[in-house]
Write a protein that holds these residues in place. Structure first.
Motif, mmCIF file in Angstrom:
data_model
loop_
_atom_site.group_PDB
_atom_site.id
_atom_site.type_symbol
_atom_site.label_atom_id
_atom_site.label_comp_id
_atom_site.label_asym_id
_atom_site.label_seq_id
_atom_site.Cartn_x
_atom_site.Cartn_y
_atom_site.Cartn_z
ATOM 1 N N TYR A 155 1.077 -1.321 0.144
ATOM 2 C CA TYR A 155 0.111 0.081 -0.007
ATOM 3 C C TYR A 155 0.948 1.243 -0.082
ATOM 4 C CZ TYR A 155 -3.586 3.377 1.333
ATOM 5 O OH TYR A 155 -4.311 4.498 1.536
ATOM 6 N N GLY A 156 0.574 2.008 -0.931
ATOM 7 C CA GLY A 156 1.322 3.257 -0.956
ATOM 8 C C GLY A 156 2.609 3.323 -1.852
ATOM 9 N N HIS A 157 2.685 2.105 -2.578
ATOM 10 C CA HIS A 157 4.071 1.757 -3.331
ATOM 11 C C HIS A 157 3.342 1.461 -4.589
ATOM 12 C CE1 HIS A 157 6.927 2.213 0.147
ATOM 13 N NE2 HIS A 157 5.944 1.457 0.851
ATOM 14 N N MET A 158 2.649 2.114 -5.333
ATOM 15 C CA MET A 158 2.158 1.636 -6.525
ATOM 16 C C MET A 158 3.270 1.330 -7.647
ATOM 17 S SD MET A 158 -1.049 1.959 -5.995
ATOM 18 C CE MET A 158 -1.557 1.778 -7.609
ATOM 19 N N ASN A 159 4.372 1.878 -7.695
ATOM 20 C CA ASN A 159 5.365 1.259 -8.676
ATOM 21 C C ASN A 159 6.188 0.229 -8.001
ATOM 22 O OD1 ASN A 159 4.710 3.367 -10.128
ATOM 23 N ND2 ASN A 159 6.223 4.890 -9.140
ATOM 24 N N GLY A 160 5.931 -0.267 -6.839
ATOM 25 C CA GLY A 160 6.664 -1.712 -6.339
ATOM 26 C C GLY A 160 7.534 -1.000 -5.221
ATOM 27 N N LEU A 161 8.185 -2.048 -4.733
ATOM 28 C CA LEU A 161 9.149 -1.935 -3.572
ATOM 29 C C LEU A 161 10.613 -2.036 -4.223
ATOM 30 C CD1 LEU A 161 7.628 -4.033 -0.977
ATOM 31 C CD2 LEU A 161 7.661 -1.730 -1.087
ATOM 32 N N GLN A 162 11.562 -1.129 -3.531
ATOM 33 C CA GLN A 162 12.962 -1.363 -3.839
ATOM 34 C C GLN A 162 13.546 -2.472 -2.869
ATOM 35 O OE1 GLN A 162 14.595 2.765 -3.627
ATOM 36 N NE2 GLN A 162 13.569 3.496 -5.269
#
Length: 537
Positions: A155-162
């Motif tokens: 949630y809040g990471h629409m582009n994904g996680l690093q």
């Protein structure tokens, strides 16, 4: 009728075959009569017509009418039979169990009028699928629960996680050790974009059925290369790099990267020594599941003091192994030869056993230099030498003693190695123990199936196998075994979970630490003296 049976059977009138009043007792008292009567019946023209008609009806799939309604009038009216009209001879009994053939009967009334009951086809039982090539799909409830957790973390990471944000996903959702985070991230991010999206994670972990697999299979899947069906040493390097970078018990090594590399190598060598039982460098899923490596990884992830993780990961154990190698490697070319190894343990080993080690019988050296042992080879040696009761160690030394390689250790082979021990005892003014007495002692210790030789099975099933090897080629430990300290025996009983290697590594680490502290103190006093001399200037 009795008079007829007493005469020539061939003189019987065929009409007699149509008489149903033949006494059963007459047939029983003359067993051959029934066969002769049947032959006579088959020879009749009417019988021939009847049989042909029944065969034609059977081939055409029509009903079998033995009453003769479908035949000509002559055949129907004059059916030669010794059985009541409208019935057939009963079928011979056959067992339904044990026969590979299954006879199917059509439903419906039989035209034969047989007294046998019709057998319906058995109802097919639907067996649910029990094998899934790519893993069992997760149940809907488990899948929904996991998706809910995934949505929370993404949630809040629409582009994904690093990669630095992925550790919690590894720990909380996948339930894997946190230092597998980088390996799992790169397993999903096949295109090396530096980002793992929610859909990519769901596709790999949930839709790929990794979720329902056991933790051993999960770790194995994350570590191994796609084209391999086994793990190699390089597969563990990313995991250990992250362990070194994140574990609080290894922070002090961050300023010395060369020792970080040596620590990681030592851990990998220890893993393959104990877990890769085939010794081919290919660690299989079966070997991984049968080992304690998974539990040790989970313990290392939870325990802040890495030295408490005695299996594989202890820094103190690495320190002992590395310092022992450094002591023997006098020219520090990271290779040791026979003359170096003979000094191990204050010259505890015999020349003959060192020759066997360097003949590479127990294990092929990874060193590319002829007649030299590399660091990995030394790790295998020291683990075998200091804990001869473990299965890998027993196999290592068994190959050394088994000179002809026939799978058994004979009296002559043991005597060959003990001769040097006996000579050394004489040189040290020790009372020599004759080989015949030693052999009797070894037989009493091991209780082999055949007293003429010892097999690997005999040694693996006995707790005193380590002492047998020490008797044959390690004089210091042989003497220590003959004069056992009751205090040490009591200590061993108080800590039964500690192995011989654990006790050795603990003693050596204390000794090496005291030597280093004494050296630092002497260097420190010299520094103080030098500073006092230079102070006036």
């Amino acid at each position: 009728m009795d008079e007829c049976f007493k005469g020539d059977i061939a003189s019987l009138d065929p009409e007699l075959l149509q008489v149903p009043e033949v006494s059963p007792s007459a047939v029983k008292s003359n067993p051959g009569v029934a066969e002769e009567l049947f032959d006579q019946w088959l020879s009749l023209p009417e019988t021939n017509s009847l049989v042909k008609s029944l065969l034609n009806n059977a081939k055409a799939g029509g009903p079998l009418n033995v009453s003769g309604t479908s035949l000509s009038g002559n055949a129907s009216n004059s059916l030669p039979s010794m059985f009541p009209a409208g019935s057939t001879p009963p079928l011979s009994p056959r067992s339904s169990s044990g026969s590979p053939r299954i006879i199917k009967h059509k439903a419906g009334p039989s035209a034969l009028g047989s007294p046998l009951k019709l057998v319906n086809e058995p109802v097919k039982e639907l067996i649910p699928q029990f094998y899934f090539q790519y893993g069992r799909p997760p149940p809907n409830e488990l899948k929904e629960r996991c998706l809910f957790r995934v949505n929370q973390f993404f949630y809040g990471h629409m582009n994904g996680l690093q990669i630095n944000e992925f550790k919690l996903v590894t720990k909380e959702i996948c339930k894997l050790p946190s230092f597998f985070s980088t390996a799992l991230f790169r397993k999903i991010d096949v295109d090396c974009t530096g980002i793992v999206t929610r859909d990519a994670f769901v596709d790999f972990w949930i839709n790929g059925n990794i979720l329902t697999k056991d933790i051993g299979t999960q770790l194995y899947t994350v570590l191994k290369q796609p084209d391999n069906k086994y793990l190699v040493q390089d597969d563990f390097k990313p995991v250990l790099r992250e362990l070194l970078a994140t574990h609080p018990g290894l922070e002090f090594l961050q300023s010395t990267p060369e020792f970080q590399e040596r620590y990681a190598e030592t851990v990998i060598y220890r893993i393959f020594f104990y877990v890769n039982r085939s010794g081919n460098g290919h660690l299989t899923l079966r070997e991984l599941k049968r080992s304690n490596l998974i539990a040790s990884m989970q313990y290392a992830d939870e325990e802040e003091d890495i030295n408490k993780v005695l299996r594989y990961f202890s820094y103190e154990h690495f320190y002992v192994i590395y310092c022992k190698f450094w002591e023997l490697d006098t020219d520090h070319d990271f290779l040791i030869d026979k003359e170096n190894l003979i000094r191990y343990g204050n010259h505890a080993l015999t020349y003959r056993i060192v020759d066997r080690v360097f003949s590479q019988v127990p294990r092929k050296f990874t060193s590319k230099v002829e007649g030299k042992m590399g660091y990995e080879d030394f790790v295998y040696f020291i683990l075998s030498e200091e804990d001869k009761s473990s299965e890998p160690s027993i196999e290592y030394w068994f190959k050394c003693i088994d000179i002809d390689g026939n799978g058994v250790i004979t009296r002559n082979e043991m005597q060959f190695f003990y001769e040097e021990q006996l000579h050394r005892m004489e040189c040290m003014a020790q009372e020599p123990v004759l080989f015949e007495d030693i052999l009797c002692q070894i037989v009493d210790m091991i209780h082999p199936e055949d007293e003429r030789c010892f097999t690997l099975h005999d040694l693996k099933g006995n707790k005193l196998s380590a002492s047998v090897f020490n008797i044959l080629f390690n004089l210091n430990k042989f003497m220590a075994f003959e004069t056992r300290d009751p205090f040490l025996i009591r200590q061993e009983r108080e800590n039964p979970n500690l192995t011989e290697w654990d006790r050795f590594a603990h003693r050596e680490y204390i000794r090496l630490s005291m030597e280093e502290d004494a050296e630092d103190a002497s260097n420190g006093s010299a520094d103080v003296w030098d500073e006092s001399l230079e102070a006036p200037f």
